[in-house]
Write a protein that holds these residues in place. Structure first.
Motif, PDB file in Angstrom:
ATOM      1  N   LEU A 145       0.864  -1.181   0.000  1.00  0.00           N
ATOM      2  CA  LEU A 145       0.000   0.000   0.000  1.00  0.00           C
ATOM      3  C   LEU A 145       0.897   1.226   0.000  1.00  0.00           C
ATOM      4  CD1 LEU A 145      -2.668  -0.868   2.755  1.00  0.00           C
ATOM      5  CD2 LEU A 145      -2.701  -1.451   0.317  1.00  0.00           C
ATOM      6  N   SER A 146       0.569   2.195  -0.830  1.00  0.00           N
ATOM      7  CA  SER A 146       1.365   3.408  -0.911  1.00  0.00           C
ATOM      8  C   SER A 146       0.457   4.621  -1.021  1.00  0.00           C
ATOM      9  CB  SER A 146       2.302   3.340  -2.116  1.00  0.00           C
ATOM     10  OG  SER A 146       3.067   4.518  -2.229  1.00  0.00           O
ATOM     11  N   GLY A 147       0.571   5.526  -0.059  1.00  0.00           N
ATOM     12  CA  GLY A 147      -0.191   6.772  -0.099  1.00  0.00           C
ATOM     13  C   GLY A 147      -1.690   6.589  -0.152  1.00  0.00           C
ATOM     14  N   VAL A 148      -2.210   5.569   0.536  1.00  0.00           N
ATOM     15  CA  VAL A 148      -3.639   5.252   0.442  1.00  0.00           C
ATOM     16  C   VAL A 148      -4.480   6.285   1.191  1.00  0.00           C
ATOM     17  CG1 VAL A 148      -5.416   3.596   1.133  1.00  0.00           C
ATOM     18  CG2 VAL A 148      -3.317   2.797   0.040  1.00  0.00           C
ATOM     19  N   THR A 200     -11.538  -0.465   7.392  1.00  0.00           N
ATOM     20  CA  THR A 200     -11.461   0.187   6.083  1.00  0.00           C
ATOM     21  C   THR A 200     -10.146  -0.158   5.398  1.00  0.00           C
ATOM     22  OG1 THR A 200     -12.880   2.026   6.758  1.00  0.00           O
ATOM     23  CG2 THR A 200     -11.419   2.414   4.886  1.00  0.00           C
ATOM     24  N   LEU A 201      -9.049  -0.108   6.157  1.00  0.00           N
ATOM     25  CA  LEU A 201      -7.744  -0.444   5.604  1.00  0.00           C
ATOM     26  C   LEU A 201      -7.710  -1.891   5.129  1.00  0.00           C
ATOM     27  CD1 LEU A 201      -4.770   0.588   5.204  1.00  0.00           C
ATOM     28  CD2 LEU A 201      -4.273  -0.581   7.341  1.00  0.00           C
ATOM     29  N   LEU A 202      -8.277  -2.809   5.928  1.00  0.00           N
ATOM     30  CA  LEU A 202      -8.300  -4.217   5.540  1.00  0.00           C
ATOM     31  C   LEU A 202      -9.145  -4.429   4.293  1.00  0.00           C
ATOM     32  CD1 LEU A 202      -8.626  -6.116   8.951  1.00  0.00           C
ATOM     33  CD2 LEU A 202      -6.567  -5.672   7.614  1.00  0.00           C
ATOM     34  N   GLY A 235      -7.402   7.455  -3.191  1.00  0.00           N
ATOM     35  CA  GLY A 235      -6.095   7.847  -3.697  1.00  0.00           C
ATOM     36  C   GLY A 235      -5.049   6.842  -3.259  1.00  0.00           C
ATOM     37  N   GLY A 236      -3.892   6.867  -3.925  1.00  0.00           N
ATOM     38  CA  GLY A 236      -2.834   5.936  -3.585  1.00  0.00           C
ATOM     39  C   GLY A 236      -2.936   4.653  -4.384  1.00  0.00           C
ATOM     40  N   ASP A 260      -4.379   8.580  13.290  1.00  0.00           N
ATOM     41  CA  ASP A 260      -4.723   9.777  12.516  1.00  0.00           C
ATOM     42  C   ASP A 260      -4.592   9.547  11.015  1.00  0.00           C
ATOM     43  OD1 ASP A 260      -5.183  11.266  14.842  1.00  0.00           O
ATOM     44  OD2 ASP A 260      -3.049  11.778  15.017  1.00  0.00           O
ATOM     45  N   GLY A 261      -5.007   8.331  10.596  1.00  0.00           N
ATOM     46  CA  GLY A 261      -5.082   8.047   9.171  1.00  0.00           C
ATOM     47  C   GLY A 261      -3.800   7.567   8.526  1.00  0.00           C
ATOM     48  N   VAL A 262      -2.718   7.461   9.305  1.00  0.00           N
ATOM     49  CA  VAL A 262      -1.461   6.964   8.758  1.00  0.00           C
ATOM     50  C   VAL A 262      -0.961   5.799   9.613  1.00  0.00           C
ATOM     51  CG1 VAL A 262      -0.804   9.174   7.742  1.00  0.00           C
ATOM     52  CG2 VAL A 262      -0.072   8.617  10.067  1.00  0.00           C
ATOM     53  N   LEU A 263      -0.092   4.961   9.039  1.00  0.00           N
ATOM     54  CA  LEU A 263       0.443   3.819   9.753  1.00  0.00           C
ATOM     55  C   LEU A 263       1.819   4.147  10.299  1.00  0.00           C
ATOM     56  CD1 LEU A 263      -0.641   1.050   7.243  1.00  0.00           C
ATOM     57  CD2 LEU A 263      -1.403   1.222   9.618  1.00  0.00           C
TER      58      LEU A 263
END
Length: 228
Positions: free
Chosen positions: A9-12, A51-53, A64-65, A221-224
């Motif tokens: 995953l990149s810049g999702v 959501t990420l899964l 995006g991403g 906050d939306g980032v890993l």
């Protein structure tokens, strides 16, 4: 040289609009999962783990991403090809086993293989091998109602690996189990990930189990970020 990632995953980015409010659930999330690697995903409820899964498992498109599965850029695929890629390369395990109640443990593992075009005979051999691997060879003919919660989840793990996916997505796979059973199921999951050389992304609230994975990422906050 390290093996190529099964999941990248990149810049999702994922944004939801609710009552005129813009909610950025994912704001540039990035990760890579390699064959045989167990990566934990933690974060508070509502942080966006599911959501990420869903995005990683090609069940949902990001805003995006990029999402790459085994080197294939999923963004370039139409819906039919995304579905084919998901069926071929990804296995899913959920908190609740979702086994088909009218079929035996063996049949629950045979069916997804037949959907993928494997003959019944070949599928039964693979199902038997997986049931033996999770310690349930003697329960192959039992329907889910005759299995304990831990046994049902072990069948669900075997089913997820039936078609030899390169990537396993697990959402709270031990969340519905008592601590002793959760420990046993997690041990089996780890053993199978190593043996089958599957890359696994596992969301969990159980930090004790998470710490035993190869890496743990926290959705914040939306980032890993690396969990410490």
């Amino acid at each position: 040289m390290s093996e190529a990632a099964m999941l990248e995953l990149s810049g999702v980015v994922r944004v939801f609009e609710q009552a005129g409010t813009r909610l950025e659930v994912l704001r540039g999330a990035a990760l890579a999962v390699r064959p045989g690697e167990l990566v934990g995903l933690v974060g508070p409820s509502g942080a966006g783990k599911s959501t990420l899964l869903h995005i990683a498992g090609l069940l949902e498109r990001p805003d995006g991403g990029s999402v790459r599965i085994g080197g294939t850029d999923a963004a370039r695929l139409d819906d039919d090809k995304r579905t084919a890629l998901r069926r071929r390369c990804i296995g899913f395990v959920y908190q609740f086993h979702h086994l088909l109640p009218e079929f035996s443990a063996l049949e629950n593992i045979v069916l997804p293989q037949m959907v993928a075009g494997v003959t019944r005979g070949q599928a039964a051999v693979r199902a038997g091998e997986l049931l033996a691997a999770v310690g349930l060879a003697a329960r192959a003919g039992h329907r889910p109602a005759r299995l304990s919660g831990g046994e049902q989840q072990r069948v669900a793990i075997a089913r997820a690996l039936a078609n030899r996916p390169g990537l396993l997505i697990a959402d709270e796979p031990t969340g519905n189990l008592d601590p002793h059973t959760a420990e046993a199921v997690f041990g089996l999951l780890t053993d199978l990930v190593r043996r089958e050389r599957v890359g696994a992304l596992v969301a969990t609230h159980n930090l004790d189990l998470a710490k035993r994975m190869d890496r743990v990422l926290e959705l914040r906050d939306g980032v890993l970020v690396e969990h410490r």
